[in-house]
Design a protein around this motif. Structure first.
Motif: not given
Length: 221
Positions: A167-193
């Protein structure tokens, strides 16, 4: 304003139609103390096998007194077919000081009236469901919740351009103005970003931001 009286508890649900019964049944399954209030004796008889409920008319202040409405922590007014009943029940609940009143509205005008007479939260179920579906069609969005004044939270598939990057490399907040709060990967628990979170091709993202910016981001391939 919500009360700090810790002696209060439980939720009253007025009207056991599709909306009210779904809420009451869900609360009961969550082990929340709930009491359904319904005018139609046939509906009361049907639901009494599932949840605690009483036959009463919430539009009558005396009925609220008899069921001890003032002792409940919250109430849901699910009566939508009768504007008059909805308004009277909501007003009566406000009069007895129920700290949290949720009410169902069938139009924006109905919503404004309920807010003016004391409802703390008013929902337009059909409009909100329609908005969620509209935002989900043709893009990566799977769920859409507008929190307040355009601030929105969505669950969405990760666009291809995010795959295998932090997420640091992507810089979605700077590029698109949005912020990733968390990620849910298949077979894993929800993780805060975190800045070091790596987005996978099959990941689901929980993203927050202004609605229009989220809409654009969700349309990325």
């Amino acid at each position: 304003m919500a009360s700090n009286d810790t002696s209060r508890g439980g939720v009253l649900v007025f009207g056991l139609g599709r909306f009210g019964s779904a809420i009451a049944d869900t609360l009961d399954n969550m082990d929340v103390e709930v009491l359904g209030v319904e005018r139609d004796p046939a509906v009361v008889e049907r639901w009494s096998k599932r949840i605690p409920c009483v036959e009463a008319d919430g539009a009558d202040p005396r009925a609220l007194e008899q069921i001890g409405a003032a002792d409940f922590a919250a109430a849901v007014v699910g009566v939508g077919t009768s504007l008059e009943a909805s308004v009277l029940i909501t007003g009566n609940l406000a009069d007895v000081g129920v700290p949290e009143i949720w009410a169902k509205a069938t139009s924006n005008e109905h919503k404004r009236i309920l807010e003016r007479i004391g409802a703390h939260h008013v929902v337009l179920p059909e409009a909100e469901a329609g908005a969620r579906i509209a935002h989900s069609v043709g893009g990566n969005m799977l769920d859409y919740i507008e929190v307040e004044d355009g601030f929105t939270v969505v669950k969405m598939r990760a666009p291809k351009e995010t795959h295998h990057f932090t997420l640091d490399k992507l810089d979605l907040q700077g590029t698109y103005g949005v912020r990733v709060i968390g990620v849910k990967s298949a077979g894993r628990e929800f993780e805060y970003a975190t800045p070091d979170t790596i987005v996978g091709p099959e990941d689901l993202l929980v993203v927050a931001g202004e609605g229009e910016l989220l809409e654009r981001f969700s349309q990325r391939p």
